[in-house]
Design an enzyme around this catalytic site. Structure first.
Site, PDB file in Angstrom:
ATOM      1  N   HIS A 315      -6.829 -16.093  -4.342  1.00  0.00           N
ATOM      2  CA  HIS A 315      -7.271 -14.744  -3.969  1.00  0.00           C
ATOM      3  C   HIS A 315      -6.961 -14.461  -2.503  1.00  0.00           C
ATOM      4  O   HIS A 315      -6.379 -13.424  -2.156  1.00  0.00           O
ATOM      5  CB  HIS A 315      -8.768 -14.635  -4.234  1.00  0.00           C
ATOM      6  CG  HIS A 315      -9.380 -13.319  -3.869  1.00  0.00           C
ATOM      7  ND1 HIS A 315      -9.732 -12.375  -4.801  1.00  0.00           N
ATOM      8  CD2 HIS A 315      -9.718 -12.791  -2.669  1.00  0.00           C
ATOM      9  CE1 HIS A 315     -10.242 -11.314  -4.193  1.00  0.00           C
ATOM     10  NE2 HIS A 315     -10.257 -11.557  -2.892  1.00  0.00           N
ATOM     11  N   GLU A 316      -7.323 -15.384  -1.633  1.00  0.00           N
ATOM     12  CA  GLU A 316      -7.116 -15.161  -0.198  1.00  0.00           C
ATOM     13  C   GLU A 316      -5.634 -15.151   0.165  1.00  0.00           C
ATOM     14  O   GLU A 316      -5.187 -14.350   0.991  1.00  0.00           O
ATOM     15  CB  GLU A 316      -7.861 -16.215   0.617  1.00  0.00           C
ATOM     16  CG  GLU A 316      -9.358 -16.276   0.368  1.00  0.00           C
ATOM     17  CD  GLU A 316     -10.050 -14.922   0.459  1.00  0.00           C
ATOM     18  OE1 GLU A 316      -9.664 -14.105   1.329  1.00  0.00           O
ATOM     19  OE2 GLU A 316     -10.954 -14.676  -0.345  1.00  0.00           O
ATOM     20  N   HIS A 319      -3.964 -11.928  -0.603  1.00  0.00           N
ATOM     21  CA  HIS A 319      -4.225 -10.911   0.418  1.00  0.00           C
ATOM     22  C   HIS A 319      -3.190 -10.920   1.537  1.00  0.00           C
ATOM     23  O   HIS A 319      -3.051  -9.924   2.257  1.00  0.00           O
ATOM     24  CB  HIS A 319      -5.599 -11.151   1.050  1.00  0.00           C
ATOM     25  CG  HIS A 319      -6.725 -10.464   0.353  1.00  0.00           C
ATOM     26  ND1 HIS A 319      -6.723  -9.123   0.067  1.00  0.00           N
ATOM     27  CD2 HIS A 319      -7.919 -10.941  -0.074  1.00  0.00           C
ATOM     28  CE1 HIS A 319      -7.863  -8.792  -0.519  1.00  0.00           C
ATOM     29  NE2 HIS A 319      -8.611  -9.877  -0.626  1.00  0.00           N
ATOM     30  N   GLU A 338      -9.318  -5.471  -2.865  1.00  0.00           N
ATOM     31  CA  GLU A 338      -9.955  -6.641  -3.474  1.00  0.00           C
ATOM     32  C   GLU A 338      -9.582  -6.786  -4.944  1.00  0.00           C
ATOM     33  O   GLU A 338      -9.431  -7.895  -5.455  1.00  0.00           O
ATOM     34  CB  GLU A 338     -11.474  -6.539  -3.323  1.00  0.00           C
ATOM     35  CG  GLU A 338     -11.947  -6.558  -1.877  1.00  0.00           C
ATOM     36  CD  GLU A 338     -11.534  -7.808  -1.119  1.00  0.00           C
ATOM     37  OE1 GLU A 338     -11.123  -8.797  -1.756  1.00  0.00           O
ATOM     38  OE2 GLU A 338     -11.615  -7.804   0.114  1.00  0.00           O
TER      39      GLU A 338
END
Length: 856
Positions: A315-316, A319, A338
């Site tokens: 997820h990070e 980003h 998000e």
């Protein structure tokens, strides 16, 4: 950013989309005629001292003319302000304005041109976990940052808006013993008189919320297999626990580079294990911060303990492209930021780790409960301040991801990827709005995405699709009561599986009206309206079709069966099917061969505990034992070689349900054995079993067991172990509950983890009188310790209930407090609505539930 808390707790542009003011001059944003282009930041910070100082130089371009220059800051003292033009330095006076803005004026009109805004300042290091904050771990002090969403202004003056996307260069002075980290590699370092001064490379253009730095006595371990430098930094002495994450990071990054068709955009990728962290992780460019429990996993964590950490890392890292390389123009599009990272991490997990079976995660189920409340707001909404950003934050992830999954399914994986790659290429190092993404995806499909997305992001809630016997299909908003507007309309893409003349067939249709006729379905034996279980809606079919479907569940995939269980539970809650119809479905699917499906049945049974009180508690316990004890005896508590992730999780679910409800002597004896083993060696028992085991023992024990748990809790600094033991303080004696609450005010609980202790304590109380007595006594100490985000959301975390008496207590407690804390009034409103709904549902269904239990 990954908001772990909201998955733990049972609660969560263009004119084509939403009439939100653009960057232009609204009172809650800085004026658009003054643009920053580059910022240098100098800080002098000693983690062992409460005060720090700094200076900053911001290059700005003024268009037209201006009377003053605005910037953001919170709780800083501006010692000096100057406006520099060439060799001219004009002193400025600074005054405070609304929304944390400060206004600097020379006393004369500032004409168009290029200037430098020079500010000297000092402040105090935060002690919760917002902005630049202190974290003490094993007698050492560390400095970390958390700037999303509007917290960079707590550390240094800046143009703290995501649309001001500029390069930064940091220079940090700190005692020589510390390691100093930031977003980029070190350009130079000098040492004098026991102090070091570290200047970092200039960053790429980025918003303030992903600027980051860390200071302290760190250890590190390299991340191998990367094309750029990468390390995992930890508090002193913990680097040896990072091997698992270090081993898997390179393959996750390569999978993302492959999907985006673009190389990782920054010059390094460092991770930091943070002992005190409000959220789960934060995607700072090149310096990603994580709760330490996500990184310090050792060499080979259990299969079921891998999903969360790997997913957060994916997820990070996602980003870095979506959020960092391409950045939202304003906070009203945080939901897409998000949602995309969550969707992308899910895709990576499915590709790289099929053994974890994340392909069958039903993301929409995490959004449905909150999105069913009449008070829920759209995920795209007007944002003026931090509380607006955080309102309904969980829906940004779960509902947003569900919508993207739906869109991808509609236009196809290959087309979706092409659209995303073009979008990233077009918007690299720039800002973007949601409409830019829909335009890119629309270019590779023939679907009117703007019109469809408007119905999902600009209005709250979701549709309940009703199928009539005559083929009439209607939609209304799914609500648990008559309160609210049921006449909303969505553009709902249906993938219908149905049985006709003994043959299973499929049909795709998009609903665009409140009522539509699909005559072919009137002849079907049964209809399953959500083939693949990717829809963001609930559905209801006639009773005869429901019976036929229950006799034909082998025609459904395991994912579809799992969705079916959740859907019929939602229909019961909304009064669309009876208790008996729900349990008939659960009985059929409890015998399924897939442990994932059986686990979903047990999860649904556990969700009915809001109908349990002293009048039927023993009946419920006996019913749970009847359902779960055979599985408990078959599965035991010891993992066997080759077991699937789903079978292991079924074991955990069975034991969890029994540990919360049962008084069975065999289960209790097992709980004692597991608890004692875990306290001797935390690696000997899975945390999921150990936490429930210790809680069950606590229900049947007193002071002696409390002392045992307290001593173990205080003795460990391992965040995972501390969290597991913390779940075990499930005592029923008032004096022990109070002692457990008091523990949260000690240094043994970090500020970011206080909310967990309050949540667990409150959740075990049918009558919350004791909780509010404790809160009244300790509220000031709590609010001085806890992060602002947790304070604002305290009503939802601590006060949600299913009791009129508890609602009254909550009203009395918050009425004079909620206006003092930004966001608390909104959280109180959400809590009150959900609690009233629970009371209503309990009044409606409890008698029938009790009669059902008696019949069992």
């Amino acid at each position: 950013m990954f908001k772990k808390l909201l998955s733990v707790f049972t609660l969560i542009v263009s004119t084509l989309f939403f009439s939100v003011p653009s960057m232009a001059d609204v009172d809650y944003r800085l004026p658009s005629n003054i643009q920053p282009t580059f910022q240098k930041i100098n800080l002098k910070v000693d983690p062992d001292k409460p005060d720090y100082s700094g200076s900053t130089m911001i290059d700005i371009t003024v268009s037209g003319s201006a009377d003053k220059i605005g910037f953001y800051q919170i709780d800083l003292v501006i010692d000096k302000a100057e406006l520099i033009s060439g060799d001219t330095r004009l002193p400025m006076t600074v005054s405070a304005g609304d929304y944390h803005m400060n206004w600097a004026s020379t006393g004369d009109t500032i004409t168009a041109g290029k200037y430098k805004l020079a500010l000297t300042f000092h402040g105090k290091v935060n002690t919760s976990s917002d902005g630049m904050y202190l974290s003490t771990f094993e007698d050492r002090n560390y400095i970390f940052t958390q700037f999303e969403d509007m917290h960079a202004r707590r550390a240094f003056p800046s143009f703290d808006e995501p649309s001001f996307k500029i390069p930064y260069q940091l220079t940090i002075s700190s005692p020589e013993k510390n390691t100093v980290l930031s977003n980029t590699l070190v350009a130079k370092r000098s040492v004098a008189d026991g102090w070091q001064t570290v200047t970092f490379n200039k960053t790429k253009p980025m918003p303030t919320y992903i600027v980051a730095y860390a200071i302290g006595e760190f250890d590190s371990a390299p991340i191998e297999g990367l094309s750029i430098p990468g390390h995992i930094y930890t508090p002193k002495g913990k680097a040896d626990k990072t091997k698992f994450i270090a081993t898997h990071t390179a393959e996750i990054l390569k999978a993302l580079e492959s999907y985006f068709g673009a190389a990782y955009p920054f010059e390094k990728v460092d991770f930091i294990a943070v002992p005190n962290f409000t959220h789960g992780a934060m995607e700072n460019a090149g310096l990603i911060t994580y709760r330490d429990s996500y990184l310090l996993l050792g060499d080979n964590p259990r299969l079921t303990e891998r999903t969360g950490p790997l997913n957060v890392v994916a997820h990070e890292l996602a980003h870095m492209w979506y959020g960092n390389l391409v950045t939202m123009a304003w906070w009203d599009d945080l939901w897409l930021n998000e949602a995309f990272a969550s969707w992308m991490s899910g895709k990576v997990m499915v590709k790289l780790y099929p053994e974890l079976n994340t392909v069958n995660n039903l993301v929409q189920e995490g959004a449905f409960p909150e999105d069913a409340l009449p008070t829920t707001r759209p995920i795209k909404k007007v944002v003026r301040e931090a509380a607006d950003v955080m309102d309904g934050l969980g829906l940004n992830y779960s509902k947003g991801e569900s919508i993207l999954l739906m869109v991808e399914n509609l236009i196809g994986e290959e087309n979706f990827q092409k659209g995303i790659q073009q979008y990233i290429k077009d918007r690299s190092w720039k800002n973007a709005e949601a409409s830019d993404l829909w335009r890119a995806l629309g270019a590779v499909s023939d679907i009117d995405l703007p019109a469809m997305m408007k119905t999902y992001i600009e209005q709250p809630g979701y549709a309940l699709i009703n199928f009539g016997e005559n083929g009439q299909v209607t939609q209304e908003r799914y609500l648990l009561s008559d309160e609210g507007n049921k006449k909303q309309v969505w553009q709902v893409p249906l993938s219908v599986k149905y049985k006709l003349n003994g043959k299973v067939e499929h049909m795709a249709v998009t609903l665009t009206q409140p009522s539509q006729m699909i005559s072919k379905l009137s002849e079907a034996e049964w209809v399953y309206p959500d083939a693949g279980a990717l829809g963001y809606f609930r559905w209801n079919i006639p009773a005869a079709q429901l019976d036929a479907l229950l006799n034909d569940t082998d025609k459904l995939s395991s994912r579809e069966k799992k969705s079916f269980i959740n859907n019929i539970g939602a229909l019961f809650t909304a009064g669309k099917v009876s208790l008996q119809e729900q349990f008939k479905a659960l009985a059929v699917l409890a015998n399924d061969s897939d442990p994932m499906v059986v686990r979903t049945v047990f999860s649904r049974i556990g969700q009915l505990d809001y109908l349990v009180d002293d009048s039927n508690r023993e009946l419920y316990a006996r019913f749970v034992e009847k359902m779960a004890l055979p599985w408990f005896k078959e599965l035991g508590t010891v993992e066997k070689e080759g077991e699937s992730d789903d079978l292991i999780k079924l074991r955990y679910s069975v034991f969890s349900l029994l540990s919360r409800t049962s008084h069975n002597k065999q289960v209790l004896a097992t709980a004692r054995q597991l608890s004692e083993s875990y306290l001797k060696d935390a690696n000997s028992v899975p945390a999921s079993l150990a936490g429930n085991a210790m809680a069950m023992v606590a229900r049947h024990s007193g002071q002696q067991w409390f002392t045992t748990l307290e001593d173990a809790f205080k003795a460990t600094t391992d965040a995972r172990v501390k969290g597991t033991i913390g779940r075990g303080f499930y005592f029923e004696q008032p004096e022990l509950i109070t002692k457990a609450l008091d523990l949260n005010l000690t240094d043994y609980v970090t500020p970011a983890n206080v909310i967990y202790g309050l949540y667990y304590a409150s959740g075990r109380m049918d009558d919350k009188t004791l909780m509010y007595q404790w809160l009244v006594k300790n509220f000031e100490a709590l609010t001085q310790k806890m992060p602002a985000y947790h304070i604002a959301h305290m009503p939802q975390y601590v006060s949600s209930s299913c009791s009129v008496g508890n609602i009254t207590l909550a009203k009395d407690f918050y009425k004079e407090r909620m206006e003092k804390f930004e966001g608390m009034a909104r959280s109180f409103e959400v809590m009150l609505q959900s609690s009233h709904q629970c009371v209503e549902l309990k009044g409606k269904y409890q008698a029938d539930f009790t009669e059902f239990l008696k019949a069992q």
